[in-house]
Scaffold this motif. Structure first.
Motif, mmCIF file in Angstrom:
data_model
loop_
_atom_site.group_PDB
_atom_site.id
_atom_site.type_symbol
_atom_site.label_atom_id
_atom_site.label_comp_id
_atom_site.label_asym_id
_atom_site.label_seq_id
_atom_site.Cartn_x
_atom_site.Cartn_y
_atom_site.Cartn_z
ATOM 1 N N LYS A 79 -8.769 12.855 0.403
ATOM 2 C CA LYS A 79 -8.468 11.725 1.272
ATOM 3 C C LYS A 79 -7.064 11.894 1.855
ATOM 4 O O LYS A 79 -6.201 12.509 1.240
ATOM 5 C CB LYS A 79 -8.571 10.425 0.480
ATOM 6 N N TYR A 84 -4.415 10.234 1.983
ATOM 7 C CA TYR A 84 -3.319 9.413 1.468
ATOM 8 C C TYR A 84 -3.140 9.709 -0.012
ATOM 9 O O TYR A 84 -3.987 10.331 -0.639
ATOM 10 C CB TYR A 84 -3.607 7.920 1.679
ATOM 11 N N VAL A 85 -2.032 9.244 -0.539
ATOM 12 C CA VAL A 85 -1.753 9.385 -1.961
ATOM 13 C C VAL A 85 -1.770 7.996 -2.560
ATOM 14 O O VAL A 85 -1.110 7.089 -2.055
ATOM 15 C CB VAL A 85 -0.385 10.061 -2.198
ATOM 16 N N SER A 86 -2.495 7.830 -3.631
ATOM 17 C CA SER A 86 -2.607 6.537 -4.283
ATOM 18 C C SER A 86 -1.258 6.095 -4.832
ATOM 19 O O SER A 86 -0.439 6.908 -5.271
ATOM 20 C CB SER A 86 -3.621 6.627 -5.428
ATOM 21 N N TYR A 87 -1.032 4.797 -4.827
ATOM 22 C CA TYR A 87 0.199 4.257 -5.399
ATOM 23 C C TYR A 87 0.177 4.321 -6.921
ATOM 24 O O TYR A 87 1.184 4.104 -7.573
ATOM 25 C CB TYR A 87 0.414 2.814 -4.941
ATOM 26 N N ARG A 88 -0.971 4.598 -7.501
ATOM 27 C CA ARG A 88 -1.093 4.673 -8.956
ATOM 28 C C ARG A 88 -0.716 6.046 -9.517
ATOM 29 O O ARG A 88 -0.779 6.256 -10.710
ATOM 30 C CB ARG A 88 -2.521 4.331 -9.372
ATOM 31 N N VAL A 89 -0.321 6.960 -8.670
ATOM 32 C CA VAL A 89 0.076 8.289 -9.131
ATOM 33 C C VAL A 89 1.384 8.159 -9.911
ATOM 34 O O VAL A 89 2.324 7.511 -9.447
ATOM 35 C CB VAL A 89 0.264 9.240 -7.928
#
Length: 108
Positions: A38, A40-45
């Protein structure tokens, strides 16, 4: 004429503004068709915290294993130099410094 932080793409020649095609920015975007990740990079990383990469760390990453193997195999001369030096061990100090300062090296 105010540019508001944008670089001009032309010049005034007399009273006429002429656009210079070489000054127009061109965006190079890769074709992502069929790309499975995807965009984008998840904020949960989790945050990655990495310390400074010091000369001692570089020594351990590049040279220490080869030196230990040469020592165990008896491949060092009387002065402790390798009898069969690797590519990294053959670098002169000037070349090694130039490679360390190249773009993409970990120097910030």
């Amino acid at each position: 004429m105010f540019s508001r932080g944008v670089r001009p793409v032309g010049e005034l020649v007399g009273k006429k503004y002429e656009v210079i095609p070489e000054r127009i920015p061109q965006l190079v975007v890769p074709d992502l068709e069929g790309f499975k990740l995807k965009p984008y990079v998840s904020y949960r990383v989790p945050d990655v915290v990495q310390g400074e990469f010091r000369p001692q760390d570089l020594f351990h990453a590049v040279y220490s294993q080869k030196i230990a193997e040469d020592f165990k195999a008896g491949k060092l001369d009387e002065e402790g130099r390798p009898q069969e030096p690797s590519e990294e061990e053959q670098l002169t100090p000037e070349v090694a410094k130039a490679k360390a300062l190249m773009i993409g090296s970990d120097r910030f």
